[in-house]
Design a protein around this motif. Structure first.
Motif, PDB file in Angstrom:
ATOM      1  N   GLU A   1      62.118  95.431  70.639  1.00  0.00           N
ATOM      2  CA  GLU A   1      63.371  96.013  71.148  1.00  0.00           C
ATOM      3  C   GLU A   1      64.652  95.372  70.616  1.00  0.00           C
ATOM      4  O   GLU A   1      65.544  96.101  70.165  1.00  0.00           O
ATOM      5  N   PRO A   2      64.800  94.046  70.649  1.00  0.00           N
ATOM      6  CA  PRO A   2      66.099  93.513  70.192  1.00  0.00           C
ATOM      7  C   PRO A   2      66.407  93.872  68.744  1.00  0.00           C
ATOM      8  O   PRO A   2      67.545  94.204  68.399  1.00  0.00           O
ATOM      9  N   MET A   3      65.372  93.857  67.890  1.00  0.00           N
ATOM     10  CA  MET A   3      65.607  94.223  66.489  1.00  0.00           C
ATOM     11  C   MET A   3      65.812  95.735  66.351  1.00  0.00           C
ATOM     12  O   MET A   3      66.639  96.191  65.554  1.00  0.00           O
TER      13      MET A   3
ATOM     14  N   LEU B   1      69.346  96.560  67.057  1.00  0.00           N
ATOM     15  CA  LEU B   1      70.214  96.171  65.922  1.00  0.00           C
ATOM     16  C   LEU B   1      70.107  97.170  64.779  1.00  0.00           C
ATOM     17  O   LEU B   1      71.120  97.549  64.168  1.00  0.00           O
ATOM     18  N   GLU B   2      68.882  97.613  64.474  1.00  0.00           N
ATOM     19  CA  GLU B   2      68.702  98.574  63.376  1.00  0.00           C
ATOM     20  C   GLU B   2      69.334  99.927  63.722  1.00  0.00           C
ATOM     21  O   GLU B   2      69.891 100.594  62.847  1.00  0.00           O
ATOM     22  N   MET B   3      69.259 100.326  64.991  1.00  0.00           N
ATOM     23  CA  MET B   3      69.891 101.592  65.393  1.00  0.00           C
ATOM     24  C   MET B   3      71.421 101.464  65.297  1.00  0.00           C
ATOM     25  O   MET B   3      72.112 102.406  64.908  1.00  0.00           O
ATOM     26  N   GLU B   4      71.939 100.285  65.633  1.00  0.00           N
ATOM     27  CA  GLU B   4      73.392 100.069  65.508  1.00  0.00           C
ATOM     28  C   GLU B   4      73.835 100.137  64.045  1.00  0.00           C
ATOM     29  O   GLU B   4      74.912 100.646  63.738  1.00  0.00           O
ATOM     30  N   LYS B   5      72.955  99.638  63.130  1.00  0.00           N
ATOM     31  CA  LYS B   5      73.289  99.725  61.701  1.00  0.00           C
ATOM     32  C   LYS B   5      73.371 101.190  61.259  1.00  0.00           C
ATOM     33  O   LYS B   5      74.249 101.570  60.491  1.00  0.00           O
ATOM     34  N   ILE B   6      72.431 102.002  61.746  1.00  0.00           N
ATOM     35  CA  ILE B   6      72.427 103.422  61.380  1.00  0.00           C
ATOM     36  C   ILE B   6      73.723 104.075  61.868  1.00  0.00           C
ATOM     37  O   ILE B   6      74.385 104.804  61.128  1.00  0.00           O
TER      38      ILE B   6
ATOM     39  N   LYS C   1      65.309  88.795  63.586  1.00  0.00           N
ATOM     40  CA  LYS C   1      65.572  90.218  63.871  1.00  0.00           C
ATOM     41  C   LYS C   1      66.165  90.994  62.705  1.00  0.00           C
ATOM     42  O   LYS C   1      66.842  92.014  62.900  1.00  0.00           O
ATOM     43  N   ALA C   2      65.911  90.533  61.458  1.00  0.00           N
ATOM     44  CA  ALA C   2      66.352  91.296  60.282  1.00  0.00           C
ATOM     45  C   ALA C   2      65.248  91.220  59.231  1.00  0.00           C
ATOM     46  O   ALA C   2      64.565  90.194  59.111  1.00  0.00           O
ATOM     47  N   TYR C   3      65.080  92.314  58.455  1.00  0.00           N
ATOM     48  CA  TYR C   3      64.068  92.320  57.396  1.00  0.00           C
ATOM     49  C   TYR C   3      64.397  91.231  56.381  1.00  0.00           C
ATOM     50  O   TYR C   3      65.558  91.049  56.015  1.00  0.00           O
ATOM     51  N   ALA C   4      63.352  90.505  55.943  1.00  0.00           N
ATOM     52  CA  ALA C   4      63.576  89.380  55.036  1.00  0.00           C
ATOM     53  C   ALA C   4      62.815  89.579  53.735  1.00  0.00           C
ATOM     54  O   ALA C   4      61.687  90.102  53.726  1.00  0.00           O
ATOM     55  N   SER C   5      63.421  89.145  52.630  1.00  0.00           N
ATOM     56  CA  SER C   5      62.768  89.253  51.321  1.00  0.00           C
ATOM     57  C   SER C   5      61.741  88.134  51.186  1.00  0.00           C
ATOM     58  O   SER C   5      61.756  87.152  51.943  1.00  0.00           O
ATOM     59  N   ASP C   6      60.861  88.279  50.192  1.00  0.00           N
ATOM     60  CA  ASP C   6      59.794  87.285  49.984  1.00  0.00           C
ATOM     61  C   ASP C   6      60.348  85.884  49.726  1.00  0.00           C
ATOM     62  O   ASP C   6      59.688  84.891  49.999  1.00  0.00           O
TER      63      ASP C   6
END
Lengths: 138, 77
Positions: free
Chosen positions: A53-55, A58-63, B53-58
């Motif tokens: 949920e927390p991520m 955040l991803e929905m806010e980016k959209i 909580k953010a996608y990370a690169s290798d």
């Protein structure tokens, strides 16, 4: 910019539409996704959604931020469920208000397509003979 | 290092979180370790790692204070 972003057990598409309506927008486009009763001719009993949920928020806010930037939309509502859902039940509702319809249509399509690609939510599909995590395997 | 598991990853590991003792300096090292330790991960369409909580690169470096999550193929919407 005004936005309503939420993940909860139950969502109401009417709430998303009501949130985005205002006098400054000439068009509102809504996408409502619901549970299909079959997949490849197999009867679907239910879906179970899980999210990080927390991520996901955040991803929905980016959209939403990208929608304001690209299409100058005025208001956005993005609601998604978590937990168990039966065929016919609403699982995602996106409403977008913009001054003109073209921007609203494009932004709404972008929102649902990008949500499926980037927002950490997973669904498990339950059939009469077992369950699978959707899209997990090639 | 403790990592969060979601979706099919919870089934593969049979747990909601995983504590890893091995030295894994980067996201790429973690992915490699996962595929070795849990061969079923190799059958997935893709596996991503989220750091804080953010996608990370290798190449992203991992530290013990990070919130690390294994992100199997998504299926929201």
């Amino acid at each position: 910019m005004e936005q309503l972003i939420r993940i909860s057990d139950n969502i109401d598409a009417a709430e998303a539409v009501a949130f985005v309506q205002s006098e400054e927008s000439g068009g509102v486009v809504t996408f409502i996704g619901s549970v299909r009763n079959q997949t490849k001719q197999k009867k679907v009993l239910k879906l179970v959604f899980e999210c990080y949920e927390p991520m996901a928020i955040l991803e929905m806010e980016k959209i939403a931020a990208q929608m304001y930037e690209k299409w100058q939309v005025k208001r956005v509502a993005m609601l998604h469920v978590t937990g168990e859902k039966l065929p016919g039940e609403v699982v995602v509702a996106i409403a977008v208000a913009a001054p003109h319809r073209g921007a609203a249509f494009e932004a709404c399509q972008y929102a649902i397509d990008t949500l499926k690609e980037t927002v950490p939510i997973w669904k498990q599909e339950f059939f009469e003979d077992g369950a699978v995590w959707v899209a997990a395997h090639p | 290092m403790r990592v969060l598991l979601f979706g099919i990853m919870k089934d593969i590991v049979a747990a909601k979180t995983l504590t890893i003792e091995a030295e894994l300096p980067t996201v790429g090292d973690l992915k490699h370790w996962l595929k070795q330790e849990y061969p079923a991960v190799q059958d997935l369409k893709a596996v991503m790692i989220a750091v804080n909580k953010a996608y990370a690169s290798d190449e992203t470096m991992l530290s013990s204070e990070d919130e690390i999550a294994i992100i199997p193929p998504l299926s929201g919407g």
